[in-house]
Write an enzyme that holds these catalytic residues in place. Sequence first.
Site, short mmCIF file in Angstrom:
data_model
loop_
_atom_site.label_atom_id
_atom_site.label_comp_id
_atom_site.label_asym_id
_atom_site.label_seq_id
_atom_site.Cartn_x
_atom_site.Cartn_y
_atom_site.Cartn_z
CB CYS A 62 -4.12 69.60 48.45
SG CYS A 62 -3.55 71.28 48.14
CG HIS B 187 -0.99 70.36 53.41
ND1 HIS B 187 -1.41 69.21 52.77
CD2 HIS B 187 -1.45 71.39 52.66
CE1 HIS B 187 -2.11 69.55 51.68
NE2 HIS B 187 -2.15 70.87 51.60
CD GLU B 188 -2.43 74.77 54.45
OE1 GLU B 188 -2.21 75.43 53.43
OE2 GLU B 188 -3.29 73.86 54.48
CG HIS C 195 0.21 74.83 49.77
ND1 HIS C 195 -0.02 74.49 48.46
CD2 HIS C 195 -0.71 74.15 50.49
CE1 HIS C 195 -1.03 73.63 48.40
NE2 HIS C 195 -1.47 73.40 49.63
NI NI Z 1 -3.01 72.12 50.20
#
Ligand code: NI
Length: 161
Positions: free
Chosen positions: A89, A131-132, A135
Amino acid sequence: MQYHPLVTYPNPILRKKANLVGEITPEIEELISHMKTVMQQHNGIGLAAPQVGAPLQLFIVQEEDEVRAFLNPQILSSSKEQETDTEGCLSIPKLWVEVSRPHAITVSCLTPKGKEISLSLEGFSARVFQHEIDHLNGILIINRIPFWKRWKALRKYKSSS
Ligand code: NI
């Protein structure tokens, strides 16, 4: 709006849930273009708005030769089948951990033109999207691994940064 070059762990903005994007204003377009610059500077393949200090549900993904932006994503379904792979990341530089995630997902979101789309993704692109989207919910890769691995990973991260 003032944007950060790149926000890194343990900045608390990374743990906040991002707000829905309302109208797609010139500021949003400016934010997207700022995010592209930051992602490319760091050779990333994805970047979420909180990573530049903007608490908005917006992320970008590097696809073959273009960068696409997605707003207000919602995961509609996830496969039972899980897959484990190494993830990094940009907000936690030089840390690589094994993360298990559903192999396939369907997502609905808006394009920067305000068009609603839904996508069926699997494998690597499903992983990048998850993953995004994590966030945008204040979840980082270190929150996706067992607690004893997290402790070890963070000790290593702190000693190298
Ligand atoms: Ni990330």
